[in-house]
Design a protein around this motif. Sequence first.
Motif, PDB file in Angstrom:
ATOM      1  N   VAL A  97      -0.866   9.150  -2.984  1.00 18.25           N
ATOM      2  CA  VAL A  97      -0.997   8.166  -3.772  1.00 18.25           C
ATOM      3  C   VAL A  97      -2.178   7.290  -3.939  1.00 18.25           C
ATOM      4  O   VAL A  97      -2.796   6.732  -4.759  1.00 18.25           O
ATOM      5  CB  VAL A  97       0.383   7.230  -3.677  1.00 18.25           C
ATOM      6  N   CYS A  98      -2.878   7.489  -2.523  1.00 16.21           N
ATOM      7  CA  CYS A  98      -3.959   6.750  -2.296  1.00 16.21           C
ATOM      8  C   CYS A  98      -5.029   7.446  -3.141  1.00 16.21           C
ATOM      9  O   CYS A  98      -6.105   6.937  -3.798  1.00 16.21           O
ATOM     10  CB  CYS A  98      -4.673   6.763  -0.841  1.00 16.21           C
ATOM     11  N   ALA A  99      -5.082   8.862  -3.321  1.00 14.20           N
ATOM     12  CA  ALA A  99      -5.909   9.699  -3.849  1.00 14.20           C
ATOM     13  C   ALA A  99      -5.668   9.390  -5.655  1.00 14.20           C
ATOM     14  O   ALA A  99      -6.715   9.478  -6.380  1.00 14.20           O
ATOM     15  CB  ALA A  99      -5.624  11.186  -3.838  1.00 14.20           C
ATOM     16  N   PHE A 100      -4.457   9.071  -6.025  1.00 15.04           N
ATOM     17  CA  PHE A 100      -4.255   8.640  -7.439  1.00 15.04           C
ATOM     18  C   PHE A 100      -4.551   7.474  -7.808  1.00 15.04           C
ATOM     19  O   PHE A 100      -5.237   7.222  -8.941  1.00 15.04           O
ATOM     20  CB  PHE A 100      -2.501   8.884  -7.762  1.00 15.04           C
ATOM     21  N   ALA A 101      -4.443   6.622  -6.841  1.00 12.26           N
ATOM     22  CA  ALA A 101      -4.830   5.065  -7.429  1.00 12.26           C
ATOM     23  C   ALA A 101      -6.072   4.554  -6.910  1.00 12.26           C
ATOM     24  O   ALA A 101      -6.629   3.528  -7.277  1.00 12.26           O
ATOM     25  CB  ALA A 101      -3.554   4.371  -7.222  1.00 12.26           C
ATOM     26  N   GLY A 102      -6.673   5.035  -5.719  1.00  9.50           N
ATOM     27  CA  GLY A 102      -7.662   4.740  -5.123  1.00  9.50           C
ATOM     28  C   GLY A 102      -7.046   4.032  -3.680  1.00  9.50           C
ATOM     29  O   GLY A 102      -6.220   3.438  -3.514  1.00  9.50           O
ATOM     30  N   LYS A 103      -7.751   4.469  -2.549  1.00 10.63           N
ATOM     31  CA  LYS A 103      -7.177   3.797  -1.293  1.00 10.63           C
ATOM     32  C   LYS A 103      -7.291   2.583  -1.148  1.00 10.63           C
ATOM     33  O   LYS A 103      -6.145   1.978  -0.523  1.00 10.63           O
ATOM     34  CB  LYS A 103      -7.987   4.820  -0.218  1.00 10.63           C
ATOM     35  N   GLU A 104      -8.126   1.924  -1.316  1.00 14.75           N
ATOM     36  CA  GLU A 104      -8.369   0.339  -1.329  1.00 14.75           C
ATOM     37  C   GLU A 104      -7.300  -0.273  -2.008  1.00 14.75           C
ATOM     38  O   GLU A 104      -6.622  -1.289  -1.905  1.00 14.75           O
ATOM     39  CB  GLU A 104      -9.728  -0.186  -1.419  1.00 14.75           C
ATOM     40  N   ILE A 105      -7.226   0.125  -3.469  1.00 18.17           N
ATOM     41  CA  ILE A 105      -6.142  -0.363  -4.333  1.00 18.17           C
ATOM     42  C   ILE A 105      -4.717  -0.328  -3.813  1.00 18.17           C
ATOM     43  O   ILE A 105      -4.196  -1.260  -3.977  1.00 18.17           O
ATOM     44  CB  ILE A 105      -6.543   0.154  -5.935  1.00 18.17           C
ATOM     45  N   MET A 106      -4.589   0.892  -3.232  1.00 23.01           N
ATOM     46  CA  MET A 106      -3.227   1.423  -2.813  1.00 23.01           C
ATOM     47  C   MET A 106      -2.867   0.464  -1.483  1.00 23.01           C
ATOM     48  O   MET A 106      -1.693  -0.006  -1.549  1.00 23.01           O
ATOM     49  CB  MET A 106      -3.025   2.886  -2.446  1.00 23.01           C
ATOM     50  N   LEU A 107      -3.826   0.512  -0.374  1.00 25.81           N
ATOM     51  CA  LEU A 107      -3.702  -0.278   0.487  1.00 25.81           C
ATOM     52  C   LEU A 107      -3.429  -1.739   0.300  1.00 25.81           C
ATOM     53  O   LEU A 107      -2.424  -2.503   0.910  1.00 25.81           O
ATOM     54  CB  LEU A 107      -4.621  -0.382   1.267  1.00 25.81           C
ATOM     55  N   ASP A 108      -3.983  -2.287  -0.908  1.00 25.40           N
ATOM     56  CA  ASP A 108      -3.909  -3.776  -1.387  1.00 25.40           C
ATOM     57  C   ASP A 108      -2.357  -3.899  -1.790  1.00 25.40           C
ATOM     58  O   ASP A 108      -1.820  -5.007  -1.559  1.00 25.40           O
ATOM     59  CB  ASP A 108      -4.717  -4.150  -2.258  1.00 25.40           C
ATOM     60  N   ALA A 109      -1.992  -2.746  -2.635  1.00 23.55           N
ATOM     61  CA  ALA A 109      -0.714  -2.741  -3.102  1.00 23.55           C
ATOM     62  C   ALA A 109       0.653  -3.029  -2.210  1.00 23.55           C
ATOM     63  O   ALA A 109       1.540  -3.646  -2.448  1.00 23.55           O
ATOM     64  CB  ALA A 109      -0.514  -1.940  -4.238  1.00 23.55           C
ATOM     65  N   TYR A 110       0.281  -1.955  -1.068  1.00 24.03           N
ATOM     66  CA  TYR A 110       1.161  -1.956  -0.083  1.00 24.03           C
ATOM     67  C   TYR A 110       1.342  -3.366   0.707  1.00 24.03           C
ATOM     68  O   TYR A 110       2.478  -3.846   1.136  1.00 24.03           O
ATOM     69  CB  TYR A 110       0.930  -0.939   0.772  1.00 24.03           C
ATOM     70  N   ARG A 111       0.119  -3.797   0.888  1.00 25.02           N
ATOM     71  CA  ARG A 111       0.278  -5.255   1.581  1.00 25.02           C
ATOM     72  C   ARG A 111       0.940  -6.337   0.824  1.00 25.02           C
ATOM     73  O   ARG A 111       1.608  -7.219   1.110  1.00 25.02           O
ATOM     74  CB  ARG A 111      -1.181  -5.584   1.813  1.00 25.02           C
ATOM     75  N   GLU A 112       0.847  -6.095  -0.777  1.00 22.13           N
ATOM     76  CA  GLU A 112       1.584  -7.192  -1.611  1.00 22.13           C
ATOM     77  C   GLU A 112       2.988  -6.780  -1.507  1.00 22.13           C
ATOM     78  O   GLU A 112       3.903  -7.724  -1.390  1.00 22.13           O
ATOM     79  CB  GLU A 112       0.819  -7.028  -3.055  1.00 22.13           C
ATOM     80  N   ALA A 113       3.277  -5.418  -1.490  1.00 24.60           N
ATOM     81  CA  ALA A 113       4.755  -5.055  -1.426  1.00 24.60           C
ATOM     82  C   ALA A 113       5.294  -5.579  -0.295  1.00 24.60           C
ATOM     83  O   ALA A 113       6.520  -5.997  -0.120  1.00 24.60           O
ATOM     84  CB  ALA A 113       4.873  -3.690  -1.528  1.00 24.60           C
ATOM     85  N   VAL A 114       4.638  -5.518   0.985  1.00 24.95           N
ATOM     86  CA  VAL A 114       5.352  -6.296   2.236  1.00 24.95           C
ATOM     87  C   VAL A 114       5.368  -7.564   2.197  1.00 24.95           C
ATOM     88  O   VAL A 114       6.442  -8.362   2.689  1.00 24.95           O
ATOM     89  CB  VAL A 114       4.484  -5.824   3.529  1.00 24.95           C
ATOM     90  N   LYS A 115       4.333  -8.406   1.643  1.00 31.23           N
ATOM     91  CA  LYS A 115       4.483  -9.782   1.514  1.00 31.23           C
ATOM     92  C   LYS A 115       5.663 -10.373   0.663  1.00 31.23           C
ATOM     93  O   LYS A 115       6.367 -11.014   0.972  1.00 31.23           O
ATOM     94  CB  LYS A 115       3.121 -10.151   0.914  1.00 31.23           C
ATOM     95  N   ARG A 116       5.762  -9.411  -0.407  1.00 30.38           N
ATOM     96  CA  ARG A 116       6.963  -9.710  -1.254  1.00 30.38           C
ATOM     97  C   ARG A 116       8.482  -9.244  -0.756  1.00 30.38           C
ATOM     98  O   ARG A 116       9.582  -9.075  -1.531  1.00 30.38           O
ATOM     99  CB  ARG A 116       6.801  -9.253  -2.790  1.00 30.38           C
ATOM    100  N   ARG A 117       8.362  -8.576   0.291  1.00 29.69           N
ATOM    101  CA  ARG A 117       9.615  -7.878   1.018  1.00 29.69           C
ATOM    102  C   ARG A 117      10.510  -6.888   0.388  1.00 29.69           C
ATOM    103  O   ARG A 117      11.597  -6.722   0.003  1.00 29.69           O
ATOM    104  CB  ARG A 117      10.620  -9.295   1.322  1.00 29.69           C
ATOM    105  N   PHE A 118       9.342  -5.970  -0.403  1.00 27.83           N
ATOM    106  CA  PHE A 118      10.049  -4.774  -1.039  1.00 27.83           C
ATOM    107  C   PHE A 118      10.393  -3.942   0.065  1.00 27.83           C
ATOM    108  O   PHE A 118      10.360  -3.972   1.392  1.00 27.83           O
ATOM    109  CB  PHE A 118       8.905  -4.017  -1.860  1.00 27.83           C
ATOM    110  N   ARG A 119      11.611  -3.046  -0.223  1.00 25.39           N
ATOM    111  CA  ARG A 119      12.301  -2.227   0.855  1.00 25.39           C
ATOM    112  C   ARG A 119      11.496  -0.640   0.602  1.00 25.39           C
ATOM    113  O   ARG A 119      11.267  -0.409  -0.616  1.00 25.39           O
ATOM    114  CB  ARG A 119      13.778  -1.800   0.204  1.00 25.39           C
ATOM    115  N   PHE A 120      11.304  -0.263   1.695  1.00 29.57           N
ATOM    116  CA  PHE A 120      10.516   0.986   1.992  1.00 29.57           C
ATOM    117  C   PHE A 120      11.306   2.260   1.927  1.00 29.57           C
ATOM    118  O   PHE A 120      12.288   2.226   2.557  1.00 29.57           O
ATOM    119  CB  PHE A 120       9.409   0.980   2.883  1.00 29.57           C
TER     120      PHE A 120
END
Length: 341
Positions: free
Chosen positions: A308-331
């Motif tokens: 998924v990092c290859a598809f969206a870009g590594k930094e973009i994906m890491l930022d998105a995952y940090r946002e998901a953690v902040k919003r308490r998404f389930r993994f």
Amino acid sequence: MRLSDFDYELPPELIAQHPASRRDASRLLTLDRATGSVGESTVAAIAAQFRPGDLLVLNDTRVIPARLKGHKETGGAVEVFLVRRVPGADEVWSCLIKASKTPGAGTRIMLPAAVTATVLAREEGEWRVRFEGSDDFMGWLEQAGSMPLPPYIKRAPEGEDLERYQTVFAREKGAVAAPTAGLHFTPEILAEIRGRGVEIAPLTLHVGLGTFMPVRVEDLSQHTMHRELYRIPHQTAQAIRRTKEAGGRVIALGTTSMRALEHAAASGELEAGEREADIFILPGYRFRVVDALITNFHLPKSTLFMLVCAFAGKEIMLDAYREAVKRRFRFFSYGDAMFIA
């Protein structure tokens, strides 16, 4: 590229241990990979992400109850985990075996209903095993085996898992793990997507145990990818060509669908048929087929997170995952979903 480049912090309590109350009750994180902008919706409203002329490609593999308990002729307890059927052989499977003493060639394992498993050989950490004693092996397995939940689900399989760790469109038996993005979908969601002028086409990729295997090397050029059997019907390949020619998007439901499609197009032209995928997709890869992806959240330092990092870009994906953690998404498998476009 280094393994540590694909790490992120995940509070353990965000790893889903049970499915949501309903398949479509999960949350949906939307990600625009061109801008990195993140939005939030629900799986129940996912049809709004589609456009007329899109094509949704889904994986119709069916999870088999791959975990078996038995004993040696000498009485010692044994657990056999089916990994994949050996092509061209009658009920010969590659398996993992857990026993107090490593079984050698010729070891016979007694299983329920008078079925026996004979160890033939050990190859690359797996055992080749022949099963005998059943005229309907898959029917016997449904009764004798248990559902192979992922190792990060810290509980024994329960009754709900027989239904919920299986997609509503599962048809072809052979997976030992679910294509988890598809677990969110209901017949009603699929009907709503079709009603928006979207075609839906299947493929089959039998998800293997390698999807849970950790990457054990820091230098990713040294990693050997596991192989998974897949089949792309001619009708699906034709639907993809029509969609591309008309300017529509090919949307992969899950990383399993994406890996099959990209492997089948490795020569430059998508090829229908059956083969084994061992494609390792890292940032820098040029995607040939898939324009958008529906997926769950993946383990840190896993090959799926790298994809998924290859598809969206590594930094973009890491930022998105940090946002998901902040919003308490389930993994992970029973967690929430993403739509990446």
